[in-house]
Design an enzyme around this catalytic site. Structure first.
Site, PDB file in Angstrom:
ATOM      1  N   PHE A  37       0.836  -1.194   0.000  1.00  0.00           N
ATOM      2  CA  PHE A  37       0.000   0.000   0.000  1.00  0.00           C
ATOM      3  C   PHE A  37       0.874   1.248   0.000  1.00  0.00           C
ATOM      4  O   PHE A  37       1.875   1.316   0.710  1.00  0.00           O
ATOM      5  CB  PHE A  37      -0.908  -0.017   1.234  1.00  0.00           C
ATOM      6  CG  PHE A  37      -1.686   1.251   1.471  1.00  0.00           C
ATOM      7  CD1 PHE A  37      -2.572   1.725   0.520  1.00  0.00           C
ATOM      8  CD2 PHE A  37      -1.534   1.974   2.648  1.00  0.00           C
ATOM      9  CE1 PHE A  37      -3.293   2.890   0.731  1.00  0.00           C
ATOM     10  CE2 PHE A  37      -2.253   3.137   2.874  1.00  0.00           C
ATOM     11  CZ  PHE A  37      -3.131   3.596   1.909  1.00  0.00           C
ATOM     12  N   CYS A  38       0.483   2.226  -0.825  1.00  0.00           N
ATOM     13  CA  CYS A  38       1.104   3.558  -0.839  1.00  0.00           C
ATOM     14  C   CYS A  38       2.613   3.456  -1.032  1.00  0.00           C
ATOM     15  O   CYS A  38       3.084   2.818  -1.964  1.00  0.00           O
ATOM     16  CB  CYS A  38       0.718   4.307   0.432  1.00  0.00           C
ATOM     17  SG  CYS A  38       1.122   6.080   0.411  1.00  0.00           S
ATOM     18  N   LEU A  39       3.389   4.069  -0.143  1.00  0.00           N
ATOM     19  CA  LEU A  39       4.846   4.049  -0.236  1.00  0.00           C
ATOM     20  C   LEU A  39       5.378   2.623  -0.249  1.00  0.00           C
ATOM     21  O   LEU A  39       6.393   2.336  -0.896  1.00  0.00           O
ATOM     22  CB  LEU A  39       5.438   4.835   0.940  1.00  0.00           C
ATOM     23  CG  LEU A  39       6.932   4.721   1.219  1.00  0.00           C
ATOM     24  CD1 LEU A  39       7.743   5.148   0.019  1.00  0.00           C
ATOM     25  CD2 LEU A  39       7.302   5.555   2.429  1.00  0.00           C
TER      26      LEU A  39
ATOM     27  N   GLY B 240       4.181   0.184  -1.830  1.00  0.00           N
ATOM     28  CA  GLY B 240       4.143  -0.276  -3.211  1.00  0.00           C
ATOM     29  C   GLY B 240       5.270   0.297  -4.048  1.00  0.00           C
ATOM     30  O   GLY B 240       5.787  -0.374  -4.952  1.00  0.00           O
TER      31      GLY B 240
ATOM     32  N   SER C 138      -0.485   3.167  -4.942  1.00  0.00           N
ATOM     33  CA  SER C 138       0.969   3.363  -4.963  1.00  0.00           C
ATOM     34  C   SER C 138       1.411   4.081  -6.230  1.00  0.00           C
ATOM     35  O   SER C 138       0.972   3.740  -7.333  1.00  0.00           O
ATOM     36  CB  SER C 138       1.685   2.012  -4.889  1.00  0.00           C
ATOM     37  OG  SER C 138       1.353   1.315  -3.712  1.00  0.00           O
TER      38      SER C 138
END
Length: 543
Positions: A280-282, A284, A311
């Site tokens: 998830f997010c960073l 990824g 991401s």
């Protein structure tokens, strides 16, 4: 000694001056003339001489009095009109960088959010009614709450909820054990609840900003519990909350000593040759780097598939966040971090709260300072407030190389452990899930990043925002999602041809995993050599 700041104040003034210098006098005159016409229409509507314009949807003005009472309706409509006109004027400056334009937009949003009539006692009908009801005691108690928050020195409005959560009991409570740990993370394996499990285990890579358990909130909304109940073996990385000892831990440490080492440990614990990654997010973004590194090392076969949720890989379009990716701000942040070796969780929380000020600042101001009412308990907001630090070396490399230079967009533009990183070489099957109302990773930017990989890529668009769109259990039947087998160049073109589906994307995802897996199942994997129960001790480290 004057305390350092993680930004450059002079850069803010330069951004405003740069934007103002690009304003055409004729364009400004046209905006002013239009504003005069609009205010004339507004006053005619306020006096009932013509129908009022439709008000935009705005949760701040949900109380019936904002629509039914002429006084409050006029306040609301005047605020919306003035806001729209100021934004139109602020957008006139054509010159300057994307960062400067984003900074001016961010500052204007902060001003407009702050001066909303909903934020003041005399212009909020709910506060007026509450003050009459309590004889003013709500404002006395609210002032006490304000003093408490100022004295705490954290620079945030503390959310006062009517209930609380206990990690390991009412939140982050899915049974499991820590099966590996090093100086950067603990690896949690969750206890199976089915007799058989899929051959490929799942490994989750969270971002560094908050603790891992956004995907393990209350049992009814826990993605971890749902996956385990679907017959998946689930492993999760729980990053340590770093301190001065971790100041030199950069992106390559989190990739090699973090993700790659977690892949090795999870494969050993599961007794399997390959696994499925999701992030998830960073997290990824880091997984993208790790996949390219594994490809360069001839180890891509260790990962069967990768799913990246919200991401970014291509940072050309950062929207509001471009305001903070400015060389002057990055220099100031470097100097700020040099003293401690990390950025504090509260500073990150202040930044994220400012970007979502109405939801994360002003709603609490109204509830706690004006109404003197506790907020309803929220597992997601409890998680949001449970922040973590980020080491100096990581932020420097991530901000300058991945954000400012957009190094992953260029072949071999970044290196990890002396190995050139080229995400175009990644042939691992990938699913990229964006969120339609995402304020952190704009879904169009996620779509652009999906086109950088060299293998099979599936793109799905989920409903709702950056965090709430992830926590979407099928039983809730909320938000919906969009799919499209085509991959045109433009994100808007993809959405125009997409099919809308009701409910959660979770079942679609597990179906995608099944289609890209071996299809084999085996007896549930018992946890062996556990170190301590989940959620582990790293998630509790706050000092």
């Amino acid at each position: 000694m004057i305390a350092s700041q993680p930004y450059d104040p002079l850069a803010i003034w330069r951004a405003m001056a740069d934007q103002a210098s690009g304003v055409s006098p004729s364009a400004l005159l046209e905006v002013q003339a239009q504003a005069a016409r609009e205010w004339s229409d507004f006053w005619l509507a306020a006096w009932g001489l013509k129908p009022p314009a439709d008000a935009p949807r705005d949760r701040r003005f949900a109380a019936p009095a904002w629509s039914d009472d002429p006084y409050y309706r006029a306040l609301r409509d005047a605020y919306h009109l003035a806001s729209r006109q100021l934004k139109a004027a602020g957008a006139l400056g054509a010159g300057g960088s994307n960062s400067n334009r984003a900074m001016v937009g961010f500052l204007l949003d902060q001003f407009l959010n702050a001066v909303s009539p909903a934020n003041f006692a005399l212009t909020n009908p709910d506060v007026v009614a509450r003050t009459l009801e309590t004889g003013g005691q709500n404002l006395v108690n609210g002032f006490q709450h304000l003093v408490e928050d100022v004295m705490a020195g954290r620079g945030i409005v503390r959310r006062r909820a009517s209930g609380d959560f206990v990690k390991g009991e009412t939140i982050a409570a899915t049974p499991g054990e820590v099966v590996f740990q090093n100086h950067l993370f603990q690896l949690i394996q969750y206890t199976p609840t089915t007799a058989d499990v899929a051959a490929e285990p799942l490994l989750y890579v969270p971002p560094l900003v908050n603790k891992f358990y956004m995907i393990d909130l209350q049992p009814k909304s826990s993605l971890v519990k749902w996956l385990v109940d679907q017959g998946r073996t689930v492993f999760v990385i729980s990053w340590i909350n770093p301190d001065d000892r971790h100041r030199d831990c950069g992106v390559e440490h989190y990739v090699l000593n973090g993700i790659v080492e977690a892949i090795d440990a999870a494969r050993r614990a599961a007794g399997t040759e390959k696994l499925d990654l999701f992030a998830f997010c960073l997290g990824g973004t880091l997984v993208s780097v790790a996949l390219a590194w594994l490809e360069a090392q001839g180890r891509s076969g260790e990962v069967n598939s990768a799913t990246l949720i919200g991401s970014m890989v291509d940072f050309a379009d950062m929207r509001d966040w471009a305001a903070f990716v400015n060389e002057a701000h990055l220099d100031a942040l470097d100097a700020h971090l040099a003293r401690r070796g990390f950025i504090e969780a509260t500073e990150l929380q202040q930044l994220f709260a400012a970007v979502r000020a109405n939801d994360l600042i002003w709603s609490s101001v109204i509830n706690h300072y004006l109404l003197d009412k506790p907020a309803p308990p929220s597992d997601l907001l409890y998680w949001f407030e449970d922040g973590a630090r980020i080491p100096q070396a990581f932020l420097r490399s991530y901000n300058r190389d991945l954000l400012f230079s957009n190094a992953l967009r260029e072949p071999n533009g970044f290196a990890v452990g002396g190995v050139a990183i080229d995400v175009k070489t990644v042939t691992t099957p990938m699913l990229l899930i964006a969120l339609k109302d995402d304020h952190v990773s704009a879904w169009e930017a996620v779509y652009d990043g999906a086109r950088l990989f060299g293998g099979e890529v599936t793109f799905v668009l989920g409903g709702s925002g950056h965090n709430a769109g992830v926590i979407n259990p099928p039983a809730a039947n909320k938000h919906g999602y969009w799919t499209n087998d085509a991959q045109p160049d433009a994100a808007a073109e993809w959405l125009a041809g997409a099919t809308k589906h009701d409910g959660s994307w979770w079942p679609f995802w597990t179906g995608w995993l099944d289609a890209h897996g071996s299809g084999e199942h085996g007896p549930a994997r018992a946890i062996e050599n556990g170190i301590e129960p989940a959620p582990g001790s790293y998630v509790a480290i706050a000092h």
